[in-house]
Design an enzyme around this catalytic site. Structure first.
Site, mmCIF file in Angstrom:
data_model
loop_
_atom_site.group_PDB
_atom_site.id
_atom_site.type_symbol
_atom_site.label_atom_id
_atom_site.label_comp_id
_atom_site.label_asym_id
_atom_site.label_seq_id
_atom_site.Cartn_x
_atom_site.Cartn_y
_atom_site.Cartn_z
ATOM 1 C CE1 TYR A 41 -1.017 0.851 14.597
ATOM 2 C CE2 TYR A 41 -2.098 1.435 16.537
ATOM 3 C CZ TYR A 41 -2.080 0.703 15.541
ATOM 4 O OH TYR A 41 -3.074 -0.020 15.070
ATOM 5 C CB VAL B 281 -1.058 0.003 1.161
ATOM 6 C CG1 VAL B 281 -1.869 -1.121 0.945
ATOM 7 C CG2 VAL B 281 -0.393 0.070 2.592
ATOM 8 C CB SER C 156 -6.063 1.964 16.216
ATOM 9 O OG SER C 156 -5.563 1.735 17.707
ATOM 10 C CB THR D 161 -3.761 -9.834 15.179
ATOM 11 O OG1 THR D 161 -3.324 -8.451 15.391
ATOM 12 C CG2 THR D 161 -5.252 -9.477 14.678
HETATM 13 P P1 NAD Z 1 -1.366 -7.960 11.298
HETATM 14 O O1 NAD Z 1 0.052 -7.459 11.341
HETATM 15 O O2 NAD Z 1 -1.807 -9.124 12.148
HETATM 16 O O3 NAD Z 1 -1.647 -8.159 9.963
HETATM 17 C C1 NAD Z 1 -1.676 -7.049 9.141
HETATM 18 C C2 NAD Z 1 -1.617 -7.377 7.431
HETATM 19 O O4 NAD Z 1 -1.419 -6.349 6.750
HETATM 20 C C3 NAD Z 1 -0.484 -8.584 7.259
HETATM 21 O O5 NAD Z 1 -1.351 -9.625 6.314
HETATM 22 C C4 NAD Z 1 0.560 -8.001 6.465
HETATM 23 O O6 NAD Z 1 1.326 -8.485 5.418
HETATM 24 C C5 NAD Z 1 -0.275 -6.636 5.782
HETATM 25 N N1 NAD Z 1 0.490 -5.487 5.449
HETATM 26 C C6 NAD Z 1 1.448 -4.829 6.357
HETATM 27 N N2 NAD Z 1 2.151 -3.834 5.518
HETATM 28 C C7 NAD Z 1 1.469 -3.955 4.227
HETATM 29 C C8 NAD Z 1 1.760 -3.091 3.124
HETATM 30 N N3 NAD Z 1 2.714 -2.158 3.086
HETATM 31 N N4 NAD Z 1 0.893 -3.238 2.205
HETATM 32 C C9 NAD Z 1 -0.021 -4.321 2.101
HETATM 33 N N5 NAD Z 1 -0.062 -5.233 3.115
HETATM 34 C C10 NAD Z 1 0.410 -4.875 4.163
HETATM 35 O O7 NAD Z 1 -2.149 -6.879 11.941
HETATM 36 P P2 NAD Z 1 -3.801 -6.702 12.474
HETATM 37 O O8 NAD Z 1 -3.609 -6.656 13.825
HETATM 38 O O9 NAD Z 1 -4.515 -7.638 11.746
HETATM 39 O O10 NAD Z 1 -4.093 -5.171 12.025
HETATM 40 C C11 NAD Z 1 -4.757 -5.009 10.932
HETATM 41 C C12 NAD Z 1 -5.359 -3.555 11.043
HETATM 42 O O11 NAD Z 1 -6.096 -3.191 12.164
HETATM 43 C C13 NAD Z 1 -4.196 -2.391 11.186
HETATM 44 O O12 NAD Z 1 -4.537 -1.122 10.424
HETATM 45 C C14 NAD Z 1 -3.734 -2.192 12.530
HETATM 46 O O13 NAD Z 1 -3.377 -0.929 12.749
HETATM 47 C C15 NAD Z 1 -5.405 -2.056 12.885
HETATM 48 N N6 NAD Z 1 -5.497 -2.397 14.314
HETATM 49 C C16 NAD Z 1 -5.226 -3.535 14.895
HETATM 50 C C17 NAD Z 1 -5.432 -3.913 16.466
HETATM 51 C C18 NAD Z 1 -5.064 -4.830 16.991
HETATM 52 O O14 NAD Z 1 -5.266 -4.926 18.381
HETATM 53 N N7 NAD Z 1 -4.682 -5.974 16.396
HETATM 54 C C19 NAD Z 1 -5.905 -2.589 17.220
HETATM 55 C C20 NAD Z 1 -6.424 -1.609 16.441
HETATM 56 C C21 NAD Z 1 -5.922 -1.692 15.094
#
Ligand code: NAD
Length: 249
Positions: free
Chosen positions: A150, A60, A137, A185
């Protein structure tokens, strides 16, 4: 459930974690989903497992790749009704000790990523009167030690959501965000050692105290599905906090 019946959906970062749960639930709810990730092995495996309509990978941070992946998704799906900007990364560091390079990197993924994806998708969404769900988030609504950059990126995602929603209202395109608390995750697994070192409290206790339990990726996907559906036709410019009450106290 068929709340997304017939919807044509593209989800960034959907090879794993919350993105994969969104692609899975949306498919179960009747959507046709194109999966996309930085890591082609995970997106292919996820698409096979889910029975997705196809795969269109992109990093992205690379605008040309994003444009081409969204173009491919439109070809596969015959149009686009929903863009989910899920791809995101974390960096755990006291803010002012963080390198400028890693600061630029998290902004490139978490802010520039959704920005270029929204730009590429908007002509198609204007045609379908579709919508965008941005994964922000709770870090975008409150500050957290170790997650300074972040937090800043996720606040930017909420603000881009608001502004795009207002600017796109005349075109009939809705734009919303979800703000998860800690969900189960790989991202949270990576954060645990630093949080435990900083607080001297086992992470499970911290989670139990603050939000009852870890969120599941499906908890997030359920609200994203509602926002993407026509049931949310009057919802735009909003950000939904999903955190077991963490930010309520
Ligand atoms: P994760 O690290 O488990 O998965 C993230 C996915 O995004 C992976 O498959 C990774 O390969 C992909 N990714 C990373 N960089 C990328 C890039 N440059 N281009 C395309 N794909 C890319 O993370 P998650 O916990 O599933 O998080 C998903 C979203 O939710 C994120 O935006 C994160 O900030 C947000 N979020 C997560 C949490 C949490 O507690 N897990 C809380 C709040 C927000």
């Amino acid at each position: 459930m068929t709340e997304l019946a017939g919807k044509r959906v593209f989800v960034t970062g959907s090879g794993a974690g919350i993105g994969k749960a969104i692609a899975t639930l949306f498919t179960q709810n009747g959507a046709r989903v194109v999966v996309s990730d930085l890591d082609p092995a995970t997106s292919k495996a996820a698409a096979d497992e889910i029975g997705a309509a196809g795969v269109a990978d992109c990093d992205v941070t690379d605008e040309a790749q994003v444009q081409s992946a969204i173009g491919r998704a439109v070809e596969i799906l015959g149009g686009l009704d929903v863009l989910v900007n899920n791809a995101g990364i974390e960096i755990s560091s006291p803010l002012l000790q963080q390198s400028t390079e890693s600061f630029d990197k998290i902004w490139a993924v978490n802010v520039r990523g959704p920005f270029v994806a929204m730009k590429a998708a908007i002509p198609h969404l204007m045609e379908s009167k579709g919508n965008i769900v941005n994964i922000a988030s709770i870090a975008g609504v409150g500050g957290s030690p170790l997650l300074g950059s972040y937090c800043a990126t996720k606040a930017a995602v909420i603000q881009m959501t608001r502004v795009t929603a207002v600017e796109m209202r005349p075109a009939g395109v809705r734009v919303n965000a979800v703000c998860p608390g800690f969900a189960d995750t790989a991202m949270v697994e990576r954060l645990v050692p630093d949080f435990e070192a900083a607080t001297q409290v086992p992470f499970t206790d911290l989670v139990a105290m603050k939000q009852g339990r870890l969120g599941t990726p499906q908890d997030i996907a359920e609200v994203a599905s509602f926002l993407a559906s026509d049931r949310a036709s009057w919802v735009t410019g909003s950000h939904y906090v999903l955190d077991g009450g963490l930010t309520a106290s």
